[in-house]
Design a protein around this motif. Structure first.
Motif, PDB file in Angstrom:
ATOM      1  N   GLN A  78      -1.678  -1.409  61.943  1.00 51.05           N
ATOM      2  CA  GLN A  78      -1.162  -0.877  60.678  1.00 51.05           C
ATOM      3  C   GLN A  78       0.188  -1.503  60.335  1.00 51.05           C
ATOM      4  O   GLN A  78       0.488  -1.766  59.172  1.00 51.05           O
ATOM      5  CB  GLN A  78      -1.034   0.655  60.743  1.00 51.05           C
ATOM      6  CG  GLN A  78      -2.364   1.371  60.798  1.00 51.05           C
ATOM      7  CD  GLN A  78      -3.217   1.127  59.572  1.00 51.05           C
ATOM      8  OE1 GLN A  78      -2.714   0.972  58.469  1.00 51.05           O
ATOM      9  NE2 GLN A  78      -4.531   1.070  59.771  1.00 51.05           N
ATOM     10  N   LEU A  79       0.999  -1.756  61.344  1.00 51.72           N
ATOM     11  CA  LEU A  79       2.289  -2.400  61.114  1.00 51.72           C
ATOM     12  C   LEU A  79       2.103  -3.821  60.601  1.00 51.72           C
ATOM     13  O   LEU A  79       2.831  -4.270  59.714  1.00 51.72           O
ATOM     14  CB  LEU A  79       3.114  -2.408  62.403  1.00 51.72           C
ATOM     15  CG  LEU A  79       4.531  -2.923  62.282  1.00 51.72           C
ATOM     16  CD1 LEU A  79       5.330  -2.030  61.355  1.00 51.72           C
ATOM     17  CD2 LEU A  79       5.181  -2.972  63.637  1.00 51.72           C
ATOM     18  N   GLY A  80       1.124  -4.519  61.124  1.00 50.95           N
ATOM     19  CA  GLY A  80       0.809  -5.855  60.627  1.00 50.95           C
ATOM     20  C   GLY A  80       0.388  -5.810  59.168  1.00 50.95           C
ATOM     21  O   GLY A  80       0.827  -6.620  58.346  1.00 50.95           O
ATOM     22  N   TYR A  81      -0.486  -4.845  58.819  1.00 45.67           N
ATOM     23  CA  TYR A  81      -0.882  -4.688  57.419  1.00 45.67           C
ATOM     24  C   TYR A  81       0.327  -4.389  56.545  1.00 45.67           C
ATOM     25  O   TYR A  81       0.485  -4.946  55.461  1.00 45.67           O
ATOM     26  CB  TYR A  81      -1.895  -3.552  57.259  1.00 45.67           C
ATOM     27  CG  TYR A  81      -3.253  -3.841  57.848  1.00 45.67           C
ATOM     28  CD1 TYR A  81      -3.772  -5.138  57.926  1.00 45.67           C
ATOM     29  CD2 TYR A  81      -4.043  -2.814  58.329  1.00 45.67           C
ATOM     30  CE1 TYR A  81      -5.015  -5.379  58.460  1.00 45.67           C
ATOM     31  CE2 TYR A  81      -5.297  -3.049  58.867  1.00 45.67           C
ATOM     32  CZ  TYR A  81      -5.772  -4.330  58.924  1.00 45.67           C
ATOM     33  OH  TYR A  81      -7.000  -4.577  59.447  1.00 45.67           O
ATOM     34  N   PHE A  82       1.160  -3.497  57.017  1.00 39.56           N
ATOM     35  CA  PHE A  82       2.356  -3.124  56.250  1.00 39.56           C
ATOM     36  C   PHE A  82       3.254  -4.334  56.030  1.00 39.56           C
ATOM     37  O   PHE A  82       3.764  -4.537  54.937  1.00 39.56           O
ATOM     38  CB  PHE A  82       3.122  -2.018  56.987  1.00 39.56           C
ATOM     39  CG  PHE A  82       4.357  -1.575  56.266  1.00 39.56           C
ATOM     40  CD1 PHE A  82       4.279  -0.764  55.149  1.00 39.56           C
ATOM     41  CD2 PHE A  82       5.615  -1.977  56.704  1.00 39.56           C
ATOM     42  CE1 PHE A  82       5.416  -0.359  54.482  1.00 39.56           C
ATOM     43  CE2 PHE A  82       6.753  -1.581  56.043  1.00 39.56           C
ATOM     44  CZ  PHE A  82       6.646  -0.764  54.925  1.00 39.56           C
ATOM     45  N   ARG A 131       2.385  -7.511  55.977  1.00 36.79           N
ATOM     46  CA  ARG A 131       1.772  -8.457  55.053  1.00 36.79           C
ATOM     47  C   ARG A 131       1.735  -7.930  53.620  1.00 36.79           C
ATOM     48  O   ARG A 131       1.909  -8.678  52.676  1.00 36.79           O
ATOM     49  CB  ARG A 131       0.353  -8.798  55.516  1.00 36.79           C
ATOM     50  CG  ARG A 131       0.308  -9.789  56.647  1.00 36.79           C
ATOM     51  CD  ARG A 131      -1.108 -10.251  56.926  1.00 36.79           C
ATOM     52  NE  ARG A 131      -1.983  -9.207  57.421  1.00 36.79           N
ATOM     53  CZ  ARG A 131      -2.035  -8.790  58.679  1.00 36.79           C
ATOM     54  NH1 ARG A 131      -1.250  -9.340  59.571  1.00 36.79           N
ATOM     55  NH2 ARG A 131      -2.862  -7.841  59.050  1.00 36.79           N
ATOM     56  N   GLU A 132       1.483  -6.627  53.470  1.00 41.45           N
ATOM     57  CA  GLU A 132       1.287  -6.074  52.135  1.00 41.45           C
ATOM     58  C   GLU A 132       2.588  -5.606  51.481  1.00 41.45           C
ATOM     59  O   GLU A 132       2.686  -5.610  50.257  1.00 41.45           O
ATOM     60  CB  GLU A 132       0.309  -4.898  52.201  1.00 41.45           C
ATOM     61  CG  GLU A 132      -1.091  -5.318  52.615  1.00 41.45           C
ATOM     62  CD  GLU A 132      -1.986  -4.141  52.920  1.00 41.45           C
ATOM     63  OE1 GLU A 132      -1.508  -2.986  52.859  1.00 41.45           O
ATOM     64  OE2 GLU A 132      -3.165  -4.365  53.232  1.00 41.45           O
ATOM     65  N   GLN A 133       3.573  -5.186  52.269  1.00 40.69           N
ATOM     66  CA  GLN A 133       4.780  -4.606  51.683  1.00 40.69           C
ATOM     67  C   GLN A 133       6.027  -5.450  51.937  1.00 40.69           C
ATOM     68  O   GLN A 133       6.767  -5.746  51.014  1.00 40.69           O
ATOM     69  CB  GLN A 133       5.012  -3.185  52.260  1.00 40.69           C
ATOM     70  CG  GLN A 133       3.890  -2.223  51.989  1.00 40.69           C
ATOM     71  CD  GLN A 133       3.778  -1.865  50.518  1.00 40.69           C
ATOM     72  OE1 GLN A 133       4.794  -1.762  49.851  1.00 40.69           O
ATOM     73  NE2 GLN A 133       2.568  -1.713  50.033  1.00 40.69           N
ATOM     74  N   VAL A 134       6.255  -5.816  53.182  1.00 39.59           N
ATOM     75  CA  VAL A 134       7.517  -6.476  53.543  1.00 39.59           C
ATOM     76  C   VAL A 134       7.546  -7.923  53.051  1.00 39.59           C
ATOM     77  O   VAL A 134       8.524  -8.341  52.421  1.00 39.59           O
ATOM     78  CB  VAL A 134       7.749  -6.414  55.070  1.00 39.59           C
ATOM     79  CG1 VAL A 134       8.982  -7.186  55.460  1.00 39.59           C
ATOM     80  CG2 VAL A 134       7.871  -4.963  55.514  1.00 39.59           C
ATOM     81  N   ALA A 135       6.504  -8.685  53.324  1.00 36.87           N
ATOM     82  CA  ALA A 135       6.504 -10.108  52.959  1.00 36.87           C
ATOM     83  C   ALA A 135       6.672 -10.326  51.454  1.00 36.87           C
ATOM     84  O   ALA A 135       7.484 -11.159  51.048  1.00 36.87           O
ATOM     85  CB  ALA A 135       5.234 -10.787  53.473  1.00 36.87           C
ATOM     86  N   PRO A 136       5.956  -9.580  50.580  1.00 33.93           N
ATOM     87  CA  PRO A 136       6.191  -9.793  49.143  1.00 33.93           C
ATOM     88  C   PRO A 136       7.617  -9.443  48.712  1.00 33.93           C
ATOM     89  O   PRO A 136       8.203 -10.134  47.885  1.00 33.93           O
ATOM     90  CB  PRO A 136       5.174  -8.856  48.468  1.00 33.93           C
ATOM     91  CG  PRO A 136       4.113  -8.649  49.475  1.00 33.93           C
ATOM     92  CD  PRO A 136       4.799  -8.714  50.801  1.00 33.93           C
ATOM     93  N   ARG A 137       8.178  -8.412  49.278  1.00 34.56           N
ATOM     94  CA  ARG A 137       9.547  -8.037  48.904  1.00 34.56           C
ATOM     95  C   ARG A 137      10.547  -9.085  49.389  1.00 34.56           C
ATOM     96  O   ARG A 137      11.512  -9.395  48.698  1.00 34.56           O
ATOM     97  CB  ARG A 137       9.902  -6.669  49.460  1.00 34.56           C
ATOM     98  CG  ARG A 137       9.172  -5.576  48.715  1.00 34.56           C
ATOM     99  CD  ARG A 137       9.666  -4.223  49.068  1.00 34.56           C
ATOM    100  NE  ARG A 137       8.848  -3.233  48.384  1.00 34.56           N
ATOM    101  CZ  ARG A 137       8.978  -1.952  48.566  1.00 34.56           C
ATOM    102  NH1 ARG A 137       9.881  -1.491  49.399  1.00 34.56           N
ATOM    103  NH2 ARG A 137       8.207  -1.109  47.917  1.00 34.56           N
TER     104      ARG A 137
END
Length: 192
Positions: free
Chosen positions: A42-46, A48-54
């Motif tokens: 779930q941390l990996g998903y987070f 990729r989906e939240q941290v990297a775009p920001r």
């Protein structure tokens, strides 16, 4: 040493309780490992989906404009200062080379060594310098599109550091803390 039947029975009972406790601990540990695995996923998903775009948006908003200004300034210095100066230097060197070749040819033809006409050579040097600097200043190689720059590397490092921080916080939250203080006598009030 012989044990009484009562002691043997108590020891067998204690051994079966210890085995049951061991099995329940193994089940608990395997469930904790499953929870940790799922948390990691779930941390990996987070990330990729939240941290990297920001992080990417922050880079594009804050760091990219300054890097672009730096690239433009360096191109400008290169085109206005470095290339014309190099052209003049190369032109002067070619003029000197040409003058040396003419003198060598005159000596080989048997006309001897005479003092050169400085105005003639000055004109030739200016002519060669202008033509060479024109050719060199006209040639500016197209900038090659590179991969990830310094800002991208910094963004990745910050993202990894944030992910490590989140993992450490999750680990601290989920780990079994054997060092917790437990009162020896829960019914007794603490000394005041």
């Amino acid at each position: 040493m012989s044990l009484s039947r009562k002691r043997k029975k108590e020891l067998k009972k204690l051994q079966s309780q210890a085995n049951n406790l061991w099995q329940s601990q193994q089940v608990l540990v395997s469930e904790a490992a499953d929870v940790a695995r799922e948390a990691s996923r779930q941390l990996g998903y987070f990330g990729r989906e939240q941290v990297a775009p920001r992080v990417r948006e922050g880079y594009e908003q804050y760091a990219a404009p300054y890097l672009d200004k730096g690239v433009q300034a360096s191109k400008q210095v290169l085109q206005k200062n470095v290339i014309p100066t190099a052209g003049v230097v190369v032109g002067s060197a070619l003029s000197a080379w040409d003058a040396a070749n003419e003198t060598r040819a005159r000596l080989a033809a048997g006309r001897g060594f005479s003092l050169p006409d400085s105005r003639d050579y000055a004109k030739k040097a200016d002519k060669y310098a202008k033509s060479v600097s024109k050719r060199l200043s006209g040639y500016v190689p197209a900038p090659q599109k590179q991969g990830m720059g310094a800002g991208g590397v910094i963004a990745i490092i910050l993202g990894v550091a944030a992910a490590v921080g989140v993992l450490y916080a999750a680990w601290q939250t989920l780990r079994a803390d054997d060092e917790l203080w437990v009162a020896d006598d829960p019914l007794r009030a603490p000394d005041a």
